[in-house]
Design a protein around this motif. Sequence first.
Motif, PDB file in Angstrom:
ATOM      1  N   CYS A   1       0.720  -1.287  -0.069  1.00  0.00           N
ATOM      2  CA  CYS A   1       0.070  -0.111   0.158  1.00  0.00           C
ATOM      3  C   CYS A   1       0.941   1.195  -0.066  1.00  0.00           C
ATOM      4  CB  CYS A   1      -0.813   0.135   1.262  1.00  0.00           C
ATOM      5  SG  CYS A   1      -2.195   1.400   1.398  1.00  0.00           S
TER       6      CYS A   1
ATOM      7  N   HIS B   1      -0.020   3.904   1.413  1.00  0.00           N
ATOM      8  CA  HIS B   1      -0.078   4.501   2.659  1.00  0.00           C
ATOM      9  C   HIS B   1       0.684   3.958   3.875  1.00  0.00           C
ATOM     10  CE1 HIS B   1      -2.478   5.774   6.093  1.00  0.00           C
ATOM     11  NE2 HIS B   1      -2.379   6.858   5.729  1.00  0.00           N
ATOM     12  N   GLY B   2       1.002   2.909   3.925  1.00  0.00           N
ATOM     13  CA  GLY B   2       1.755   2.494   4.912  1.00  0.00           C
ATOM     14  C   GLY B   2       2.321   0.892   4.679  1.00  0.00           C
TER      15      GLY B   2
ATOM     16  N   ALA C   1       1.582  -2.257   4.539  1.00  0.00           N
ATOM     17  CA  ALA C   1       0.219  -3.281   4.565  1.00  0.00           C
ATOM     18  C   ALA C   1       0.431  -3.959   3.017  1.00  0.00           C
ATOM     19  CB  ALA C   1      -0.938  -2.622   4.833  1.00  0.00           C
TER      20      ALA C   1
ATOM     21  N   CYS D   1      -7.365  -1.691   1.283  1.00  0.00           N
ATOM     22  CA  CYS D   1      -6.366  -1.932   2.060  1.00  0.00           C
ATOM     23  C   CYS D   1      -6.650  -2.799   3.347  1.00  0.00           C
ATOM     24  CB  CYS D   1      -5.392  -0.745   2.400  1.00  0.00           C
ATOM     25  SG  CYS D   1      -3.953  -1.161   3.337  1.00  0.00           S
TER      26      CYS D   1
ATOM     27  N   LEU E   1      -5.208  -2.365   6.221  1.00  0.00           N
ATOM     28  CA  LEU E   1      -4.900  -1.811   7.424  1.00  0.00           C
ATOM     29  C   LEU E   1      -5.868  -0.587   7.719  1.00  0.00           C
ATOM     30  CD1 LEU E   1      -2.836  -2.124   9.748  1.00  0.00           C
ATOM     31  CD2 LEU E   1      -1.213  -0.637   8.449  1.00  0.00           C
ATOM     32  N   HIS E   2      -5.801   0.149   6.771  1.00  0.00           N
ATOM     33  CA  HIS E   2      -6.790   1.568   7.146  1.00  0.00           C
ATOM     34  C   HIS E   2      -8.136   1.738   6.198  1.00  0.00           C
ATOM     35  CE1 HIS E   2      -2.527   2.672   8.417  1.00  0.00           C
ATOM     36  NE2 HIS E   2      -3.188   2.852   9.587  1.00  0.00           N
ATOM     37  N   GLU E   3      -8.204   0.560   5.317  1.00  0.00           N
ATOM     38  CA  GLU E   3      -9.295   0.569   4.365  1.00  0.00           C
ATOM     39  C   GLU E   3      -9.405   1.567   3.403  1.00  0.00           C
ATOM     40  OE1 GLU E   3     -12.647   0.329   7.164  1.00  0.00           O
ATOM     41  OE2 GLU E   3     -11.922  -1.265   8.072  1.00  0.00           O
ATOM     42  N   GLY E   4      -8.187   1.936   3.091  1.00  0.00           N
ATOM     43  CA  GLY E   4      -8.056   2.957   1.953  1.00  0.00           C
ATOM     44  C   GLY E   4      -8.150   2.180   0.530  1.00  0.00           C
TER      45      GLY E   4
ATOM     46  N   PRO F   1      -7.575   6.728   3.582  1.00  0.00           N
ATOM     47  CA  PRO F   1      -6.486   7.712   3.483  1.00  0.00           C
ATOM     48  C   PRO F   1      -5.328   7.465   2.338  1.00  0.00           C
ATOM     49  CG  PRO F   1      -5.808   6.063   4.897  1.00  0.00           C
ATOM     50  CD  PRO F   1      -7.035   5.579   4.408  1.00  0.00           C
ATOM     51  N   CYS F   2      -5.621   6.899   1.343  1.00  0.00           N
ATOM     52  CA  CYS F   2      -4.637   6.659   0.309  1.00  0.00           C
ATOM     53  C   CYS F   2      -4.876   7.893  -0.761  1.00  0.00           C
ATOM     54  CB  CYS F   2      -4.923   5.551  -0.509  1.00  0.00           C
ATOM     55  SG  CYS F   2      -4.874   3.869   0.518  1.00  0.00           S
TER      56      CYS F   2
HETATM   57 FE1  FES Z   1      -3.036   0.946   3.451  1.00  0.00          FE
HETATM   58 FE2  FES Z   1      -2.959   2.688   5.456  1.00  0.00          FE
HETATM   59  S1  FES Z   1      -1.649   1.331   5.051  1.00  0.00           S
HETATM   60  S2  FES Z   1      -4.613   2.501   3.804  1.00  0.00           S
END
Ligand code: FES
Length: 105
Positions: free
Chosen positions: A43, A45-46, A48, A63, A65-68, A81-82
Amino acid sequence: MSWINVAPYADIEGEETLPIEVDGQKICLYNLDGKVFATDNQCTHGDAALSDGLIQEGGLIECPLHEGTFDIRTGEAKGAPCTQDLRCHEIKVEGGVIYLRPAAR
Ligand code: FES
């Protein structure tokens, strides 16, 4: 870059995602209604792996982790948050084999 044999199609038949590694790059294959697509697995964003995520309606990968979300076909970041798009890789399926052409790094 030339085409690389990455997996038999049977490996993703009946699955939503399949993590693979090509030339040291972690990539996720997707089965979208029988058609195969590929993006980087991490991802943007982070930390994952999208191969652990779920395919949503409209051809999005969520995703874990944070559902982006991202569009599987284009890599475009679609849901917070992506914000940074995923790199996509070219795919072709021939004779029951998935071939991938890696995008430039
Ligand atoms: Fe994928 Fe945060 S790590 S939305």
